[in-house]
Design a protein around this motif. Structure first.
Motif, short mmCIF file in Angstrom:
data_model
loop_
_atom_site.label_atom_id
_atom_site.label_comp_id
_atom_site.label_asym_id
_atom_site.label_seq_id
_atom_site.Cartn_x
_atom_site.Cartn_y
_atom_site.Cartn_z
N GLY A 33 20.38 -28.13 13.05
CA GLY A 33 21.70 -27.95 12.46
C GLY A 33 22.05 -26.48 12.24
N MET A 34 21.06 -25.62 12.27
CA MET A 34 21.28 -24.19 12.08
C MET A 34 21.49 -23.46 13.41
N THR A 35 21.49 -24.19 14.52
CA THR A 35 21.51 -23.56 15.84
C THR A 35 22.67 -22.58 16.00
N ASP A 36 23.88 -23.00 15.67
CA ASP A 36 25.03 -22.11 15.87
C ASP A 36 24.90 -20.83 15.05
N ARG A 37 24.39 -20.94 13.85
CA ARG A 37 24.21 -19.75 13.01
C ARG A 37 23.17 -18.81 13.59
N VAL A 38 22.07 -19.38 14.07
CA VAL A 38 21.00 -18.57 14.65
C VAL A 38 21.48 -17.88 15.93
N VAL A 39 22.21 -18.62 16.76
CA VAL A 39 22.73 -18.04 18.00
C VAL A 39 23.74 -16.93 17.69
N LYS A 59 19.95 -9.61 7.64
CA LYS A 59 19.39 -10.96 7.80
C LYS A 59 20.48 -12.01 7.61
N MET A 60 20.43 -13.04 8.43
CA MET A 60 21.38 -14.13 8.33
C MET A 60 21.27 -14.81 6.97
N PRO A 61 22.38 -15.06 6.27
CA PRO A 61 22.30 -15.78 5.00
C PRO A 61 21.65 -17.15 5.18
N ALA A 62 20.68 -17.44 4.34
CA ALA A 62 19.98 -18.72 4.42
C ALA A 62 19.32 -19.01 3.08
N THR A 63 19.10 -20.29 2.80
CA THR A 63 18.39 -20.65 1.58
C THR A 63 16.92 -20.27 1.75
N ALA A 67 14.90 -20.23 5.32
CA ALA A 67 14.21 -19.03 5.79
C ALA A 67 12.73 -19.29 6.00
N ARG A 68 12.13 -20.05 5.09
CA ARG A 68 10.71 -20.36 5.19
C ARG A 68 10.43 -21.19 6.46
N CYS A 69 11.27 -22.14 6.74
CA CYS A 69 11.08 -22.98 7.93
C CYS A 69 11.33 -22.19 9.21
N GLN A 116 9.54 -9.63 12.10
CA GLN A 116 9.48 -11.07 11.93
C GLN A 116 9.70 -11.49 10.48
N ARG A 117 9.07 -10.78 9.57
CA ARG A 117 9.14 -11.17 8.16
C ARG A 117 10.54 -10.96 7.58
N ALA A 118 11.17 -9.87 7.95
CA ALA A 118 12.48 -9.53 7.38
C ALA A 118 13.62 -10.27 8.05
N PHE A 119 13.43 -10.71 9.30
CA PHE A 119 14.52 -11.35 10.06
C PHE A 119 14.03 -12.66 10.67
N PRO A 120 13.80 -13.69 9.86
CA PRO A 120 13.30 -14.95 10.42
C PRO A 120 14.28 -15.60 11.40
#
Length: 278
Positions: A33-39, A59-63, A67-69, A116-120
């Motif tokens: 469900g996050m695909t469009d945001r990630v792209v 970094k993209m806004p995320a809960t 972000a953990r997932c 990687q850590r700062a920009f999941p």
């Protein structure tokens, strides 16, 4: 410090292939469900990289849960041998034999240019994944850009001039033999911000020290050339020969350690006279 053609792998297809392997259905559905945001985050990255403004990417806004997932996708689906994204990992890693960050070390793994850590959200973005040698990766670690002039050169988006010298060496004779030391120089008035970034890149990756340590075999080659021509060439002719070798190497290979070493030998009249000891 070498340009590499960027991967042409589609970000959306690759991301979806990675997350579809997630066993937990709820997490898998959330990630899909996050695909469009990630792209979209990947497109922002590409635009910023082309403009030399990766230091402005956020970094993209995320809960916290999202972000953990996201942060687990790369390690579990790309770096893991049985991951659905492993073929892409191997393809990018195999795209060049020598590390583009230093131009010398053997490629060992992949680096996240924006860490990687700062920009999941950018963890499996193909153009954020760069082949790298272990020493460069160990030094670079999780560093983020810190301003326009304090950003590492990006192998996919930054092209240094190859027809002029920007890697220089100096050949000195010390008590235990000749030594090569390296530095970079690029005219800011002609080349702008990339000149600053080249200096930052060289200093932060400790390339001066590392190139000096790597030059032992080059010194052996320089001395073999000297031995071959001593008695036939005087110092001026020897310098001209080294200079010709440097020009040929620059034309064929660009700013490599050997290229700078040939010019350094040509510029050392004492060395060209045969006054060396190793």
């Amino acid at each position: 410090m070498k340009y590499v053609a960027p991967p042409t792998i589609d970000h959306r297809d690759h991301y979806e292939a990675c997350v579809r392997q997630t066993r937990n259905r709820d997490i898998r559905d959330m990630l899909l469900g996050m695909t469009d945001r990630v792209v979209s985050a990947g497109e922002t990255y590409r635009a910023a990289a082309r403009a030399g403004r990766l230091h402005t990417v956020e970094k993209m806004p995320a809960t916290t849960h999202e972000a953990r997932c996201l942060s687990k996708v790369y390690d579990r689906r790309m770096a893991a041998r049985e991951g659905s994204g492993r073929a892409v990992y191997d393809e990018i890693k195999a795209s060049i034999a020598r590390c583009p960050y230093c131009g010398d070390g053997e490629v060992y793994e992949l680096d996240h240019f924006l860490p990687q850590r700062a920009f999941p959200d950018l963890n499996v973005l193909p153009i954020n994944l760069v082949p790298i040698c272990h020493p460069c990766n160990h030094i670079k670690l999780q560093r983020k850009p810190n301003g326009a002039n304090r950003t590492f050169l990006h192998p996919y988006f930054d092209r240094l001039p190859q027809d002029i010298r920007w890697l220089f060496a100096e050949l000195k004779s010390l008590g235990n033999g000749p030594v090569l030391t390296y530095r970079v120089e690029l005219d800011e008035s002609q080349h702008g911000a990339i000149a600053h970034r080249l200096s930052y890149h060289f200093y932060e990756l400790q390339l001066g020290r590392r190139f000096k340590e790597a030059s032992a075999t080059i010194l052996v080659e320089l001395e073999a050339i000297l031995d071959e021509h001593l008695g036939q060439f005087d110092a001026a002719q020897m310098a001209a020969h080294y200079n010709d070798l440097g020009l040929r190497s620059l034309r064929l290979h660009g700013n490599r350690l050997e290229t700078a070493a040939y010019f350094a030998a040509a510029e050392n009249a004492d060395y060209c006279s045969g006054n060396y000891r190793n």
